[in-house]
Design a protein around this motif. Structure first.
Motif, PDB file in Angstrom:
ATOM      1  N   GLN A 132     -12.235   1.667   2.767  1.00 34.25           N
ATOM      2  CA  GLN A 132     -11.710   0.881   3.889  1.00 34.25           C
ATOM      3  C   GLN A 132     -11.781   1.734   5.135  1.00 34.25           C
ATOM      4  OE1 GLN A 132      -7.988  -1.004   3.322  1.00 34.25           O
ATOM      5  NE2 GLN A 132      -7.791  -1.654   5.421  1.00 34.25           N
ATOM      6  N   THR A 158       5.546  -4.388   2.084  1.00 33.01           N
ATOM      7  CA  THR A 158       4.284  -5.020   2.427  1.00 33.01           C
ATOM      8  C   THR A 158       3.292  -4.623   1.338  1.00 33.01           C
ATOM      9  OG1 THR A 158       4.778  -4.879   4.782  1.00 33.01           O
ATOM     10  CG2 THR A 158       2.476  -5.182   4.176  1.00 33.01           C
ATOM     11  N   ASN A 182      -1.181  -1.160   3.005  1.00 35.11           N
ATOM     12  CA  ASN A 182      -1.457  -0.865   4.401  1.00 35.11           C
ATOM     13  C   ASN A 182      -2.810  -1.487   4.776  1.00 35.11           C
ATOM     14  OD1 ASN A 182      -1.921   0.231   6.944  1.00 35.11           O
ATOM     15  ND2 ASN A 182      -2.510   2.235   6.131  1.00 35.11           N
ATOM     16  N   PRO A 183      -2.814  -2.473   5.662  1.00 35.37           N
ATOM     17  CA  PRO A 183      -4.075  -3.145   5.990  1.00 35.37           C
ATOM     18  C   PRO A 183      -4.931  -2.382   6.981  1.00 35.37           C
ATOM     19  CG  PRO A 183      -2.307  -4.121   7.257  1.00 35.37           C
ATOM     20  CD  PRO A 183      -1.673  -3.064   6.384  1.00 35.37           C
ATOM     21  N   PHE A 200      -3.674  -7.954   8.962  1.00 36.16           N
ATOM     22  CA  PHE A 200      -3.877  -9.136   8.138  1.00 36.16           C
ATOM     23  C   PHE A 200      -4.410 -10.262   9.019  1.00 36.16           C
ATOM     24  CE2 PHE A 200      -0.523  -6.844   5.812  1.00 36.16           C
ATOM     25  CZ  PHE A 200      -1.074  -6.829   4.529  1.00 36.16           C
ATOM     26  N   GLY A 229      -1.277  -9.217  -1.221  1.00 36.44           N
ATOM     27  CA  GLY A 229      -2.287  -8.941  -0.209  1.00 36.44           C
ATOM     28  C   GLY A 229      -3.665  -9.226  -0.780  1.00 36.44           C
ATOM     29  N   LYS A 231      -7.609  -8.688  -0.254  1.00 34.25           N
ATOM     30  CA  LYS A 231      -8.641  -7.929   0.455  1.00 34.25           C
ATOM     31  C   LYS A 231      -9.993  -8.606   0.255  1.00 34.25           C
ATOM     32  CE  LYS A 231      -6.478  -3.384  -0.351  1.00 34.25           C
ATOM     33  NZ  LYS A 231      -6.708  -2.015  -0.888  1.00 34.25           N
ATOM     34  N   VAL A 281     -13.591  -3.018   3.454  1.00 32.64           N
ATOM     35  CA  VAL A 281     -12.669  -4.123   3.714  1.00 32.64           C
ATOM     36  C   VAL A 281     -12.936  -4.663   5.116  1.00 32.64           C
ATOM     37  CG1 VAL A 281     -10.260  -4.803   3.963  1.00 32.64           C
ATOM     38  CG2 VAL A 281     -10.907  -3.166   2.188  1.00 32.64           C
ATOM     39  N   CYS A 289     -11.606  -7.972   5.932  1.00 29.31           N
ATOM     40  CA  CYS A 289     -10.546  -8.946   6.241  1.00 29.31           C
ATOM     41  C   CYS A 289      -9.467  -8.848   5.173  1.00 29.31           C
ATOM     42  CB  CYS A 289     -11.127 -10.363   6.287  1.00 29.31           C
ATOM     43  SG  CYS A 289      -9.933 -11.636   6.789  1.00 29.31           S
ATOM     44  N   ASN A 290      -8.209  -9.002   5.609  1.00 25.40           N
ATOM     45  CA  ASN A 290      -7.068  -9.044   4.697  1.00 25.40           C
ATOM     46  C   ASN A 290      -6.259 -10.311   4.969  1.00 25.40           C
ATOM     47  OD1 ASN A 290      -7.366  -6.246   3.620  1.00 25.40           O
ATOM     48  ND2 ASN A 290      -6.865  -5.668   5.717  1.00 25.40           N
ATOM     49  N   TYR A 291      -5.633 -10.821   3.921  1.00 23.78           N
ATOM     50  CA  TYR A 291      -4.673 -11.923   4.071  1.00 23.78           C
ATOM     51  C   TYR A 291      -3.370 -11.529   3.381  1.00 23.78           C
ATOM     52  CZ  TYR A 291      -7.989 -15.357   5.923  1.00 23.78           C
ATOM     53  OH  TYR A 291      -8.884 -16.035   6.712  1.00 23.78           O
ATOM     54  N   PHE A 292      -2.269 -11.934   3.976  1.00 23.84           N
ATOM     55  CA  PHE A 292      -0.948 -11.762   3.392  1.00 23.84           C
ATOM     56  C   PHE A 292      -0.595 -13.114   2.764  1.00 23.84           C
ATOM     57  CE2 PHE A 292       3.066  -9.176   3.709  1.00 23.84           C
ATOM     58  CZ  PHE A 292       3.906 -10.072   3.074  1.00 23.84           C
TER      59      PHE A 292
END
Length: 801
Positions: free
Chosen positions: A14, A445, A448-449, A454, A537, A539, A557, A559-562
């Protein structure tokens, strides 16, 4: 075609860009501080032995500024070309000044910096020298303001301490400044009045010095600044902040908990820092509506805003710094420097301009005030293996949301920083949060994004993931209910793209078996089903396979979504909820048949007062535009019309969807080239075939119809034939239809000599005369006339086809 990766041996990395650098007065860009307290506006204090009037009798009364200030932030993408309000490149110059000055701003500044030493002995000599580039100019006073400030910021006042302190000469006044017996505001007032510029000095308080949100001692926050009268309005100047800055200052009494998403335990050690010369453009005529967030005058009239605010309101409102305004940001949540939490999380939301928000990065630091909570709780929380990740940094289109949880009671501080892509981070704003009761069910959380946070943004877009179905990085769902996310893919990148997804729970355990990822028709589809309540999370990683046999792919990575079952949507009334649900059902797997339904669905949502900025409406509008482009592409092929095809290609190139249609554009361009090689003659032949076909079985004839069909026959190389009966008309119609069908499939073989013969026939009757007799014949008449014109000119006039 792209692939979805599921091999465990693929390595993952990442990328996190470090966008921080130190600031020093010798740097070309002196406003790139990474330490949030490393550069702050200095506190001058109230020392002053110089007695001059704050305002003179003949000065106009203060009122809200009605004219545009000289120094304006550019709009749109240009905002990021020189986004920092404290920085101006040597070759940059305001457009208004360019028209009036025969010199560049760099030359003007150089002139002021190189003021000869003897000019410091008399005000008349100093002003005369600084005025040289401005003499005779309409904007003389504006130019003089800058010249004075550039000169002043380049004076090392400490070197004049030994000189006699006096207000009667520039050198003497510099000595007063060095001896701290006067201040920059007074000196600037004297310099402006010596230059015949109306100038007042203003006393008030500012959010610097010993300012803290919970402190309200005005003596610790006193400040002085000026207003100058230019173009029939008063404009703010803060000469001390223009000329001086503090480096390396750090307030003690705080412990760092998180920095850039990473847990940290670092106690802040107090450091007074060092004041040095600087040149800060922002405080030359700042917007009064922005300046009121930093300084508040004792006389409310000198706020220069339509609705002045009280001292208490000034102290209560958010602590916002100049880079915040330079980026065009808006604070959407509570406008307060001191927020409160009692068993709940706190969310701070900033919104950027739609045109540039995608290019903006945000970061933060979270601190805890020492001895502000139970010592046992604090010590336990600060153990290295127990420090929780308390801040979720979530992007939602043009918004950034910072959701903060509090594991123990105490006073917290969050410092939010930001910058355009690949620029150094700067402090934008900071808030203190007083937590009187810890957050219920305080949770980690999931991970760590990093800098991307996110939610989809510029990183995912560059990776080829376009038009996300969910722009909000926070995705709420129910347990055991499938959640579907999708992206349209860059049509070129999708050919070699590899995609992998990882679902991580709050214990940092990978739950990738709960995610199904596929690529279908250049669309990435991700379905995840949470079998347990909680926060997760997601990834999304992409990489490029160099060859089909290449198994080791470096993935990053993008894009991330919560994804959570804990956060619920705000309750909506039945009509709104139904309108939203209908719209979402229309855009799922939508085709041409759903275009009108989507349009109606969007209008219904708007009628139900769902705002245009709602992510579902924005997503539907993007989906609609993609469908309309696909329909345009389909129509271009069906119509075989060059102008229509070229307009479709141009529209696609200009749109934000160009990367989705790269392959379609290439095919359309080849198709347009083919149509162009046929000289445009085939573009309306399907319609002409239909028109001619109407005469195959006709029982009526007249001179206009017969003459038109005769001209058409001759154009295709036949000898001129007499048409006397209905049988003759039907026969020539059938022959013409056959020749047109061949022409349609093989391309142009028409000859200019036949066109001339056809012209001699067709001009017997005008289009209008033919139209009065028969509409189909009139259509043939127009086409024949257009083709003849093209052949005569030997260059297609495609606008007439």
């Amino acid at each position: 075609m792209g692939h979805v990766c599921s091999k465990p041996e693929i390595s993952t990395t990442q990328t996190e860009e470090k966008q921080e650098s130190s600031r020093s007065p010798s740097d070309d860009n002196m406003n790139t501080s990474s330490d949030f307290d490393g550069f702050i506006f200095p506190f001058e204090g109230d020392s002053d032995e110089v007695d001059i009037s704050a305002i003179e009798d003949d000065y106009p009364d203060p009122r809200a500024v009605t004219t545009d200030k000289k120094l304006q932030f550019p709009d749109g993408v240009k905002l990021f070309d020189n986004w920092d309000p404290n920085t101006t490149s040597d070759d940059a110059i305001n457009e208004e000044v360019v028209e009036l000055l025969p010199v560049t701003q760099a030359e003007l500044d150089s002139h002021s910096k190189n003021t000869p030493g003897p000019a410091l002995n008399r005000f008349e000599d100093l002003i005369s020298y600084l005025e040289k580039p401005a003499r005779g100019k309409e904007s003389r006073d504006d130019i003089m303001i800058r010249a004075i400030l550039v000169w002043l910021c380049n004076q090392e006042v400490d070197k004049f301490k030994a000189e006699e302190g006096t207000k009667n000469t520039p050198k003497g006044f510099l000595s007063l400044l060095g001896q701290k017996r006067s201040n920059y505001t007074k000196f600037f007032t004297v310099l402006c009045r010596q230059a015949n510029i109306k100038c007042v000095h203003i006393h008030g308080v500012c959010k610097t010095g010993k300012y803290q949100p919970e402190k309200r001692n005005a003596k610790d926050m006193t400040s002085r600044w000026n207003a100058v009268y230019l173009r029939n309005s008063w404009h703010i100047i803060h000469p001390f902040w223009v000329c001086r800055a503090v480096y390396g200052k750090q307030r003690g009494g705080w412990t760092m908990l998180e920095k850039s998403g990473k847990s940290s335990v670092k106690r802040q050690i107090a450091n007074p820092g060092m004041a040095k010369n600087d040149f800060d453009e922002y405080f030359i005529m700042p917007d009064p509506k922005q300046f009121i967030y930093q300084c508040h005058p004792d006389d409310l009239n000198w706020q220069l805003i339509p609705k002045p605010i009280s001292r208490d309101r000034f102290l209560d409102q958010a602590y916002i710094l100049p880079p915040f305004w330079a980026l065009g940001l808006t604070l959407l949540t509570e406008n307060s420097c001191l927020l409160k939490a009692a068993g709940n999380a706190v969310t701070i939301t900033l919104q950027g301009p739609k045109a540039t928000a995608n290019e903006l990065n945000m970061d933060y630091e979270l601190l805890l005030k020492d001895k502000g909570t139970n010592q046992k709780d604090e010590n336990e929380m600060l153990e290295q293996n127990k420090i929780p990740r308390l801040v979720a940094k979530i992007r939602n289109g043009s918004e950034w949301n910072f959701n903060i949880q509090f594991p123990v009671e105490g006073i917290y501080k969050i410092v939010i920083k930001g910058a355009p892509e690949k620029r150094s981070m700067q402090r934008l704003c900071e808030f203190q949060i007083k937590c009187t009761a810890r957050t219920q069910n305080c949770r980690l959380t999931p991970f760590n994004p990093g800098l991307i946070g996110f939610g989809p943004g510029l990183t995912s877009e560059r990776a080829g993931l376009l038009l996300p179905s969910h722009r909000n990085g926070l995705v709420t769902t129910d347990r055991n209910k499938p959640t579907k996310l999708s992206f349209l893919l860059d049509s070129e990148m999708s050919k070699s793209m590899e995609v992998k997804t990882e679902l991580v729970d709050s214990d940092e355990t990978v739950q990738s078996s709960l995610v199904v990822t596929t690529i279908e028709k250049k669309e990435l589809k991700i379905t995840t089903t949470l079998v347990k309540e909680g926060d997760y999370g997601l990834k999304i990683l992409t990489g490029t396979r160099k060859s089909r046999s290449d198994d080791q792919i470096t993935m990053a990575v993008v894009c991330n979504y919560f994804v959570t079952t804990s956060h619920k949507f705000t309750y909506e009334k039945t009509n709104k909820r139904l309108a939203r649900q209908n719209l979402l059902s229309y855009i799922e797997n939508a085709g041409f048949a759903e275009i009108e339904k989507i349009k109606d669905g969007i209008e219904r949502c708007k009628k139900e007062k769902i705002p245009d900025t709602d992510s579902d409406i924005e997503n539907a509008e993007r989906k609609l535009q993609v469908l309309l482009f696909r329909k345009d592409i389909h129509d271009a092929y069906m119509r075989r019309h060059l102008i229509t095809t070229e307009k479709t290609i141009e529209s696609l190139h200009k749109s934000q969807y160009e990367r989705i249609f790269t392959e379609s554009i290439r095919h359309l361009e080849e198709f347009a080239s083919q149509l162009n090689s046929l000289e445009g003659f085939t573009q309306q032949l399907p319609d002409i075939l239909h028109a001619v076909g109407e005469f195959n079985h006709t029982h009526v004839t007249n001179d206009q119809v017969a003459n038109t069909l005769c001209a058409l026959s001759v154009l295709f190389g036949d000898k001129q034939k007499e048409i006397e009966t209905v049988d003759d008309l039907q026969a020539i119609s059938r022959e013409a239809k056959h020749k047109i069908a061949i022409q349609k499939d093989t391309g142009s073989s028409l000859k200019p000599e036949n066109a001339q013969r056809a012209l001699d026939i067709i001009k017997k009757y005008s289009y209008e005369e033919t139209m009065r007799k028969n509409a189909a014949a009139a259509q043939i008449h127009k086409w024949v006339t257009d083709v003849i014109s093209k052949l005569e000119n030997k260059r297609p006039d495609q606008q007439n086809v």
